[in-house]
Design a protein around this motif. Structure first.
Motif, PDB file in Angstrom:
ATOM      1  N   LEU A 194       0.970  -1.179  -0.060  1.00 52.76           N
ATOM      2  CA  LEU A 194       0.062   0.020  -0.007  1.00 52.76           C
ATOM      3  C   LEU A 194       0.964   1.104   0.024  1.00 52.76           C
ATOM      4  O   LEU A 194       1.852   1.406   0.658  1.00 52.76           O
ATOM      5  N   GLU A 195       0.564   2.439  -0.905  1.00 48.81           N
ATOM      6  CA  GLU A 195       1.294   3.604  -1.051  1.00 48.81           C
ATOM      7  C   GLU A 195       0.508   4.628  -0.336  1.00 48.81           C
ATOM      8  O   GLU A 195      -0.545   4.619  -0.780  1.00 48.81           O
ATOM      9  N   LEU A 196       0.968   5.397   0.544  1.00 44.53           N
ATOM     10  CA  LEU A 196       0.170   6.486   1.222  1.00 44.53           C
ATOM     11  C   LEU A 196       1.353   7.736   0.813  1.00 44.53           C
ATOM     12  O   LEU A 196       2.221   7.814   1.156  1.00 44.53           O
ATOM     13  N   ASN A 197       0.762   8.679  -0.294  1.00 46.72           N
ATOM     14  CA  ASN A 197       1.575   9.474  -0.605  1.00 46.72           C
ATOM     15  C   ASN A 197       0.614  10.733  -1.055  1.00 46.72           C
ATOM     16  O   ASN A 197      -0.648  10.828  -0.996  1.00 46.72           O
ATOM     17  N   LEU A 198       1.221  11.912  -1.433  1.00 47.22           N
ATOM     18  CA  LEU A 198       0.512  13.060  -2.050  1.00 47.22           C
ATOM     19  C   LEU A 198       0.287  12.854  -3.639  1.00 47.22           C
ATOM     20  O   LEU A 198      -1.059  13.226  -3.969  1.00 47.22           O
ATOM     21  N   GLU A 199       1.231  11.928  -4.083  1.00 49.15           N
ATOM     22  CA  GLU A 199       0.936  11.547  -5.829  1.00 49.15           C
ATOM     23  C   GLU A 199       1.496  10.320  -5.765  1.00 49.15           C
ATOM     24  O   GLU A 199       2.381   9.949  -5.115  1.00 49.15           O
ATOM     25  N   ALA A 200       1.501   9.762  -7.047  1.00 46.21           N
ATOM     26  CA  ALA A 200       2.253   8.599  -7.340  1.00 46.21           C
ATOM     27  C   ALA A 200       3.776   8.601  -7.337  1.00 46.21           C
ATOM     28  O   ALA A 200       3.992   9.529  -7.796  1.00 46.21           O
ATOM     29  N   SER A 201       4.351   7.813  -6.585  1.00 49.57           N
ATOM     30  CA  SER A 201       5.821   7.797  -6.448  1.00 49.57           C
ATOM     31  C   SER A 201       6.467   7.121  -7.704  1.00 49.57           C
ATOM     32  O   SER A 201       5.562   6.471  -8.585  1.00 49.57           O
ATOM     33  N   ASP A 202       7.657   7.082  -7.791  1.00 50.92           N
ATOM     34  CA  ASP A 202       8.517   6.736  -8.930  1.00 50.92           C
ATOM     35  C   ASP A 202       8.074   5.023  -8.814  1.00 50.92           C
ATOM     36  O   ASP A 202       8.464   4.468 -10.059  1.00 50.92           O
ATOM     37  N   VAL A 203       7.391   4.566  -7.852  1.00 51.17           N
ATOM     38  CA  VAL A 203       7.399   2.944  -7.906  1.00 51.17           C
ATOM     39  C   VAL A 203       6.100   2.667  -7.664  1.00 51.17           C
ATOM     40  O   VAL A 203       5.742   1.524  -7.196  1.00 51.17           O
ATOM     41  N   ALA A 204       5.057   3.721  -8.035  1.00 53.59           N
ATOM     42  CA  ALA A 204       3.771   3.547  -7.437  1.00 53.59           C
ATOM     43  C   ALA A 204       3.127   1.956  -8.127  1.00 53.59           C
ATOM     44  O   ALA A 204       2.361   1.336  -7.588  1.00 53.59           O
ATOM     45  N   HIS A 205       3.802   1.950  -9.430  1.00 52.47           N
ATOM     46  CA  HIS A 205       3.221   0.570 -10.280  1.00 52.47           C
ATOM     47  C   HIS A 205       3.627  -0.846  -9.435  1.00 52.47           C
ATOM     48  O   HIS A 205       2.926  -1.701  -9.681  1.00 52.47           O
ATOM     49  N   ALA A 206       4.546  -0.626  -8.405  1.00 54.44           N
ATOM     50  CA  ALA A 206       4.748  -2.006  -7.922  1.00 54.44           C
ATOM     51  C   ALA A 206       3.699  -2.192  -6.527  1.00 54.44           C
ATOM     52  O   ALA A 206       3.711  -3.100  -5.979  1.00 54.44           O
ATOM     53  N   PHE A 207       2.759  -1.241  -6.247  1.00 53.72           N
ATOM     54  CA  PHE A 207       2.050  -1.388  -4.995  1.00 53.72           C
ATOM     55  C   PHE A 207       0.477  -1.812  -5.634  1.00 53.72           C
ATOM     56  O   PHE A 207       0.076  -1.638  -6.632  1.00 53.72           O
ATOM     57  N   ASP A 208       0.091  -2.717  -4.617  1.00 52.22           N
ATOM     58  CA  ASP A 208      -1.326  -3.175  -4.895  1.00 52.22           C
ATOM     59  C   ASP A 208      -2.254  -2.056  -4.694  1.00 52.22           C
ATOM     60  O   ASP A 208      -3.481  -2.094  -5.579  1.00 52.22           O
ATOM     61  N   LYS A 209      -2.204  -1.349  -3.867  1.00 50.04           N
ATOM     62  CA  LYS A 209      -3.281  -0.217  -3.565  1.00 50.04           C
ATOM     63  C   LYS A 209      -2.511   1.164  -3.266  1.00 50.04           C
ATOM     64  O   LYS A 209      -1.352   1.260  -2.827  1.00 50.04           O
ATOM     65  N   ALA A 210      -3.273   2.291  -3.333  1.00 50.59           N
ATOM     66  CA  ALA A 210      -2.737   3.301  -2.908  1.00 50.59           C
ATOM     67  C   ALA A 210      -3.739   4.066  -2.526  1.00 50.59           C
ATOM     68  O   ALA A 210      -5.035   4.107  -2.997  1.00 50.59           O
ATOM     69  N   ARG A 211      -3.374   5.327  -1.735  1.00 54.17           N
ATOM     70  CA  ARG A 211      -4.316   6.405  -1.151  1.00 54.17           C
ATOM     71  C   ARG A 211      -3.512   7.399  -1.380  1.00 54.17           C
ATOM     72  O   ARG A 211      -2.596   7.691  -0.587  1.00 54.17           O
ATOM     73  N   TYR A 212      -3.937   8.639  -2.175  1.00 52.63           N
ATOM     74  CA  TYR A 212      -3.397   9.916  -2.141  1.00 52.63           C
ATOM     75  C   TYR A 212      -4.239  11.251  -1.378  1.00 52.63           C
ATOM     76  O   TYR A 212      -5.369  11.034  -1.423  1.00 52.63           O
ATOM     77  N   GLY A 213      -3.356  11.833  -0.810  1.00 52.26           N
ATOM     78  CA  GLY A 213      -3.715  12.928   0.111  1.00 52.26           C
ATOM     79  C   GLY A 213      -2.669  13.257   1.164  1.00 52.26           C
ATOM     80  O   GLY A 213      -1.442  12.671   1.021  1.00 52.26           O
ATOM     81  N   LEU A 214      -2.844  14.324   1.858  1.00 50.65           N
ATOM     82  CA  LEU A 214      -2.041  14.681   3.040  1.00 50.65           C
ATOM     83  C   LEU A 214      -1.662  13.536   4.050  1.00 50.65           C
ATOM     84  O   LEU A 214      -2.824  13.013   4.460  1.00 50.65           O
ATOM     85  N   ALA A 215      -0.469  13.496   4.327  1.00 51.80           N
ATOM     86  CA  ALA A 215      -0.154  12.169   5.455  1.00 51.80           C
ATOM     87  C   ALA A 215      -0.790  12.810   6.658  1.00 51.80           C
ATOM     88  O   ALA A 215      -1.245  11.497   7.491  1.00 51.80           O
ATOM     89  N   SER A 216      -1.154  13.739   7.126  1.00 50.37           N
ATOM     90  CA  SER A 216      -1.805  14.212   8.416  1.00 50.37           C
ATOM     91  C   SER A 216      -3.303  13.827   8.280  1.00 50.37           C
ATOM     92  O   SER A 216      -3.725  13.657   9.584  1.00 50.37           O
ATOM     93  N   GLU A 217      -3.670  13.382   7.162  1.00 53.07           N
ATOM     94  CA  GLU A 217      -5.241  12.999   6.910  1.00 53.07           C
ATOM     95  C   GLU A 217      -5.186  11.584   6.699  1.00 53.07           C
ATOM     96  O   GLU A 217      -5.906  10.884   7.147  1.00 53.07           O
TER      97      GLU A 217
END
Ligand code: NAD
Ligand code: APR
Length: 233
Positions: A194-217
């Motif tokens: 799972l990737e938690l980030n503001l936007e897709a990282s350079d390795v986003a393709h390797a993650f099953d799931k992602a949630r984008y937004g501010l880390a504080s939220e």
């Protein structure tokens, strides 16, 4: 459930600490080869100490935000099955209540003697002629891992990844190895990712799931789900 969490500069961004590669990031304002390589330190130790003295001052006054506090709650709730690895050299995870954080790039609040290997709590301001408390050599440096150097505690990190059921990357661009390769190691071990980030990282393709937004939220919301027993990814 064994969880390995990797954090990067993005989790400290809302505490006022700069990231590296975002707009206005540290590497857009400083030449990393001058301030974050052994060669740069050998050429001009005063410049390198100046760079880290300035970052130490900012870090000293920074406060942990809801994302750090949530990870602190998670680490206290799962002390034997959650591993928190950070690329960050600040201590905001500790201020957020996390214990046993693995600082793979070292820590800004620690000093290292390049002559004898002695480590101690860094003073606010370090200078090239500071003598080592153990051997008195004037070869002291920030206890930070620079480009081209090997990160700390890699054996522990690789062992945790080999046992992971879930790997979560938070606030990292996935642009520096070996940290950027941890998601592949976790997948190899059969972990969900799972990737938690503001936007897709350079390795986003390797993650099953992602949630984008501010880390504080995004981070507190995810931690609340995990602690409530919901599927973590
Ligand atoms: P790397 O793979 O991140 O970068 C390769 C080289 O590209 C670096 O040596 C650097 O000179 C150059 N580079 C990377 N990003 C750049 C940028 N934005 N602008 C200009 N040049 C850039 O690093 P590496 O040399 O393969 O070393 C990786 C090792 O260094 C890893 O162990 C990593 O943990 C460590 N490291 C530590 C820090 C730190 O400040 N603590 C920074 C980066 C890497
Ligand atoms: N919430 C979540 N993510 C954020 C936030 C935020 N508020 N702000 C920025 N980010 C994300 C960016 O989208 C980016 O993906 O954080 C990431 C920051 O990436 P980098 O600046 O490259 O920092 P990091 O991934 O930690 O760099 C890795 O490189 O120079 C070395 O040692 C340094 O440890 C660092 C390593």
């Amino acid at each position: 459930m064994n969880i390995v969490i990797l954090t990067g500069a993005g989790i400290s961004a809302e505490s006022g600490l700069g990231t590296f590669r975002d707009v206005g990031g540290l590497w857009t304002r400083y030449d990393l080869n001058e301030v974050a390589t052994p060669e740069g330190f050998a050429r001009n130790p005063a410049l390198v100490h100046e760079f880290y003295n300035a970052r130490r001052a900012v870090c000293r006054d920074a406060a942990a935000h809801a994302g750090h506090l949530a990870l602190g709650r998670l680490m206290r709730a799962m002390p034997d099955t959650a591993t928190l690895v950070t690329q960050n050299i600040d201590t905001l995870h500790e201020r957020g209540g996390a214990k046993g954080v693995i600082h793979m790039h070292g820590r800004l609040d620690r000093a290292l003697c390049a002559a004898c290997g002695h480590r101690w709590d860094a003073p606010d301001i370090m200078a090239p002629d500071d003598p080592c408390p153990a051997c008195a050599a004037t070869a002291t440096r920030p206890d930070v891992v620079w480009f081209g150097e090997m990160p700390y505690r890699m054996d522990e990190i690789m062992a945790a990844l080999s046992r992971a059921d879930l790997f979560v990357a938070i606030g990292t661009s996935g642009s520096v190895y070996p940290a950027a390769g941890f998601v592949a190691e976790a997948r190899q071990a059969g972990a969900r990712t799972l990737e938690l980030n503001l936007e897709a990282s350079d390795v986003a393709h390797a993650f099953d799931k992602a949630r984008y937004g501010l880390a504080s939220e995004v981070v507190p919301a995810w931690v609340d789900e995990v602690l409530a027993g919901s599927p973590p990814a």
